[in-house]
Design a protein around this motif. Structure first.
Motif, PDB file in Angstrom:
ATOM      1  N   PRO A 183      21.264  -8.113  66.062  1.00 17.82           N
ATOM      2  CA  PRO A 183      21.319  -8.187  64.486  1.00 17.82           C
ATOM      3  C   PRO A 183      22.782  -8.398  64.340  1.00 17.82           C
ATOM      4  CG  PRO A 183      21.219  -5.733  65.262  1.00 17.82           C
ATOM      5  CD  PRO A 183      20.907  -6.794  66.368  1.00 17.82           C
ATOM      6  N   PRO A 184      23.137  -9.397  63.417  1.00 19.98           N
ATOM      7  CA  PRO A 184      24.449  -9.469  62.773  1.00 19.98           C
ATOM      8  C   PRO A 184      25.068  -8.101  62.169  1.00 19.98           C
ATOM      9  CG  PRO A 184      23.063 -10.101  61.065  1.00 19.98           C
ATOM     10  CD  PRO A 184      22.141  -9.768  62.360  1.00 19.98           C
ATOM     11  N   ARG A 185      26.404  -8.080  62.648  1.00 17.05           N
ATOM     12  CA  ARG A 185      27.113  -6.697  62.468  1.00 17.05           C
ATOM     13  C   ARG A 185      28.686  -7.036  62.177  1.00 17.05           C
ATOM     14  NH1 ARG A 185      28.682  -2.129  60.859  1.00 17.05           N
ATOM     15  NH2 ARG A 185      28.141  -0.111  61.556  1.00 17.05           N
ATOM     16  N   GLU A 186      29.350  -6.420  61.489  1.00 19.18           N
ATOM     17  CA  GLU A 186      30.684  -6.468  61.199  1.00 19.18           C
ATOM     18  C   GLU A 186      31.315  -5.776  62.637  1.00 19.18           C
ATOM     19  OE1 GLU A 186      34.357  -5.408  58.460  1.00 19.18           O
ATOM     20  OE2 GLU A 186      32.537  -5.155  57.671  1.00 19.18           O
ATOM     21  N   GLY A 187      32.234  -6.445  63.059  1.00 19.89           N
ATOM     22  CA  GLY A 187      32.863  -5.689  64.525  1.00 19.89           C
ATOM     23  C   GLY A 187      34.025  -4.806  63.981  1.00 19.89           C
ATOM     24  N   CYS A 188      34.304  -4.043  65.212  1.00 19.18           N
ATOM     25  CA  CYS A 188      35.517  -3.148  64.976  1.00 19.18           C
ATOM     26  C   CYS A 188      36.036  -3.045  66.415  1.00 19.18           C
ATOM     27  CB  CYS A 188      34.981  -1.728  64.382  1.00 19.18           C
ATOM     28  SG  CYS A 188      34.110  -0.746  65.395  1.00 19.18           S
ATOM     29  N   PHE A 189      37.122  -2.238  66.703  1.00 18.00           N
ATOM     30  CA  PHE A 189      37.785  -2.029  68.003  1.00 18.00           C
ATOM     31  C   PHE A 189      37.007  -0.984  68.784  1.00 18.00           C
ATOM     32  CE2 PHE A 189      40.658   0.325  70.991  1.00 18.00           C
ATOM     33  CZ  PHE A 189      41.161  -0.903  71.480  1.00 18.00           C
ATOM     34  N   LEU A 190      36.384  -1.414  69.957  1.00 19.53           N
ATOM     35  CA  LEU A 190      35.442  -0.691  70.834  1.00 19.53           C
ATOM     36  C   LEU A 190      36.384  -0.138  72.185  1.00 19.53           C
ATOM     37  CD1 LEU A 190      32.128  -2.695  70.610  1.00 19.53           C
ATOM     38  CD2 LEU A 190      32.921  -0.907  69.263  1.00 19.53           C
ATOM     39  N   GLY A 258      32.038   8.151  60.675  1.00 19.81           N
ATOM     40  CA  GLY A 258      31.537   6.951  61.351  1.00 19.81           C
ATOM     41  C   GLY A 258      30.274   6.326  60.364  1.00 19.81           C
ATOM     42  N   ILE A 259      30.576   4.939  60.400  1.00 20.46           N
ATOM     43  CA  ILE A 259      29.121   3.967  59.717  1.00 20.46           C
ATOM     44  C   ILE A 259      28.428   3.299  60.752  1.00 20.46           C
ATOM     45  CG2 ILE A 259      28.817   2.482  57.884  1.00 20.46           C
ATOM     46  CD1 ILE A 259      31.637   3.019  56.722  1.00 20.46           C
ATOM     47  N   LEU A 260      27.107   3.540  60.962  1.00 25.92           N
ATOM     48  CA  LEU A 260      26.146   2.951  61.713  1.00 25.92           C
ATOM     49  C   LEU A 260      25.692   1.727  60.936  1.00 25.92           C
ATOM     50  CD1 LEU A 260      24.514   5.935  63.317  1.00 25.92           C
ATOM     51  CD2 LEU A 260      26.327   4.379  64.487  1.00 25.92           C
ATOM     52  N   SER A 265      16.142  -0.292  62.000  1.00 25.73           N
ATOM     53  CA  SER A 265      15.722  -1.473  63.162  1.00 25.73           C
ATOM     54  C   SER A 265      17.298  -1.879  63.816  1.00 25.73           C
ATOM     55  CB  SER A 265      14.992  -2.768  62.566  1.00 25.73           C
ATOM     56  OG  SER A 265      15.739  -3.475  61.725  1.00 25.73           O
ATOM     57  N   GLU A 266      17.968  -1.951  63.232  1.00 23.26           N
ATOM     58  CA  GLU A 266      19.289  -2.519  63.650  1.00 23.26           C
ATOM     59  C   GLU A 266      19.973  -1.398  64.641  1.00 23.26           C
ATOM     60  OE1 GLU A 266      21.522  -5.271  60.436  1.00 23.26           O
ATOM     61  OE2 GLU A 266      21.406  -3.153  59.923  1.00 23.26           O
ATOM     62  N   ARG A 271      20.721   1.222  70.304  1.00 25.26           N
ATOM     63  CA  ARG A 271      20.591   2.278  71.067  1.00 25.26           C
ATOM     64  C   ARG A 271      19.661   2.105  72.257  1.00 25.26           C
ATOM     65  NH1 ARG A 271      20.865   6.737  67.115  1.00 25.26           N
ATOM     66  NH2 ARG A 271      20.000   8.237  68.851  1.00 25.26           N
ATOM     67  N   VAL A 272      18.537   1.298  71.807  1.00 20.29           N
ATOM     68  CA  VAL A 272      17.655   1.020  72.877  1.00 20.29           C
ATOM     69  C   VAL A 272      18.253  -0.018  73.851  1.00 20.29           C
ATOM     70  CG1 VAL A 272      15.728  -0.404  73.435  1.00 20.29           C
ATOM     71  CG2 VAL A 272      15.455   1.340  71.666  1.00 20.29           C
ATOM     72  N   ARG A 273      19.055  -0.829  73.437  1.00 16.17           N
ATOM     73  CA  ARG A 273      19.831  -1.787  74.390  1.00 16.17           C
ATOM     74  C   ARG A 273      20.723  -1.065  75.418  1.00 16.17           C
ATOM     75  NH1 ARG A 273      21.172  -6.437  75.973  1.00 16.17           N
ATOM     76  NH2 ARG A 273      19.960  -7.747  74.545  1.00 16.17           N
ATOM     77  N   ASP A 274      21.370  -0.030  75.084  1.00 13.68           N
ATOM     78  CA  ASP A 274      22.299   0.759  75.865  1.00 13.68           C
ATOM     79  C   ASP A 274      21.354   1.505  76.823  1.00 13.68           C
ATOM     80  OD1 ASP A 274      24.561   2.554  76.868  1.00 13.68           O
ATOM     81  OD2 ASP A 274      25.553   0.809  76.163  1.00 13.68           O
ATOM     82  N   ALA A 275      20.309   2.184  76.179  1.00 15.82           N
ATOM     83  CA  ALA A 275      19.670   3.092  77.012  1.00 15.82           C
ATOM     84  C   ALA A 275      18.684   2.331  78.231  1.00 15.82           C
ATOM     85  CB  ALA A 275      18.352   3.832  76.313  1.00 15.82           C
TER      86      ALA A 275
END
Length: 318
Positions: A183-190, A258-260, A265-266, A271-275
């Motif tokens: 899903p499209p999502r504004e990015g940040c420093f990870l 924090g902002i999720l 669905s996003e 969460r599922v992808r990393d699991a």
């Protein structure tokens, strides 16, 4: 230098380290640090001219599987440590880096040593979860002048390793989630590997409730959705302490400001992808946990926790 320990650090690397010490200093001891998966870690004790000592940490990429990616990874980590200087985020300071093994036997990075230790036991986890959440919010608030590389996710629907004895329908539904485009999502420093094994704590013996974070290590900086870091820490907490703590971390992250992602669905996607990514690494991540004092976390035990966590995600968000 202690001869037994000297054998663990190659002579070329020791010479390289020595070139980056202050005048009159020398390496007097090296001790292996456990818990690493992709690199060997050593704490180097440096003897000073005045008779005192100080410690540095040496990361050496010796595994042939990971060495081919070492140059980019060490460049990125060195850049992150430089960026983090003066930000208030407790990270090591960069001393030197040799990402192509031009001077060392293997690609290497030398950094300052931070006080504290990793804490992986169940006692006090509730307090640490809140601290982890606040620390992640602070990291993701950083706005570097030059953005790090875009995030990468390698897991696909075809690479997921489904544990034995799972509910086939649940895992099929979970795998179908990541068949869709991100899903499209504004990015940040990870941080990109933010989890309990990469966070150092000070836990006063007389007042364990006064635990505090003293350092964040093993940086793989990226630019991408905040949910990625949240998802990664969540699954690690689920495997270490049980699925309830994996589910709790996202709540603690929002409580910390924090902002999720906006939609359920996003949030489910990340969460599922990393699991599901963890399904490919259960053996490699559980081994250092056992070495660190959690012998009950066998590969099979961790697989069962992963199954329970995936089921919890699908029930709550699916």
């Amino acid at each position: 230098m202690n001869h037994d320990e000297a054998a663990t650090v190659g002579p070329l690397t020791l010479t390289w380290v020595s070139r980056h010490l202050e005048a009159g200093e020398r390496v007097v001891k090296a001790v292996a640090l456990h818990g690493g998966i992709t690199a060997e870690m050593r704490r180097l004790t440096i003897g000073r001219r005045d008779g005192g000592t100080r410690d540095l940490v040496l990361r050496t990429c010796t595994d042939p599987i990971h060495t081919q990616h070492a140059e980019g990874g060490l460049h990125a980590e060195a850049g992150a440590l430089t960026l983090l200087t003066g930000t208030g985020v407790p990270a090591p300071s960069l001393v030197a880096v040799d990402p192509t093994a031009a001077s060392c036997e293997f690609p290497s990075l030398l950094m300052t040593h931070l006080a504290g230790r990793t804490v992986l036991d169940d006692q006090g986890v509730e307090r640490r979860v809140r601290l982890l959440a606040r620390q992640l919010v602070a990291i993701q608030a950083l706005r570097p002048v030059e953005r790090p590389r875009k995030y990468v996710t390698l897991t696909t629907a075809d690479t997921v390793v489904v544990p034995k004895g799972t509910d086939e329908a649940v895992w099929t539904a979970a795998i179908d989630v990541i068949r869709k485009p991100p899903p499209p999502r504004e990015g940040c420093f990870l941080h990109r590997d933010f989890q309990p094994g990469n966070v150092l704590f000070d836990v006063p013996p007389s007042k364990p409730g006064d635990v505090r974070i003293t350092g964040v290590v093993d940086w793989s900086p990226s630019w991408g959705p905040a949910d990625l870091d949240v998802a990664h820490c969540s699954v690690n907490l689920a495997l270490l302490h049980g699925p309830v703590w994996g589910m709790r971390f996202a709540e603690a992250y929002e409580e910390a400001g924090g902002i999720l992602a906006a939609t359920v669905s996003e949030r489910l996607y990340w969460r599922v992808r990393d699991a599901l990514a963890a399904s490919e690494e259960v053996r490699s991540v559980s081994r250092p946990w056992r070495e660190a004092g959690r012998p009950e976390l066998t590969t099979r035990a961790v697989e069962k926790r992963l199954d329970a966590y995936v089921t919890a995600l699908m029930n709550a968000l699916g």
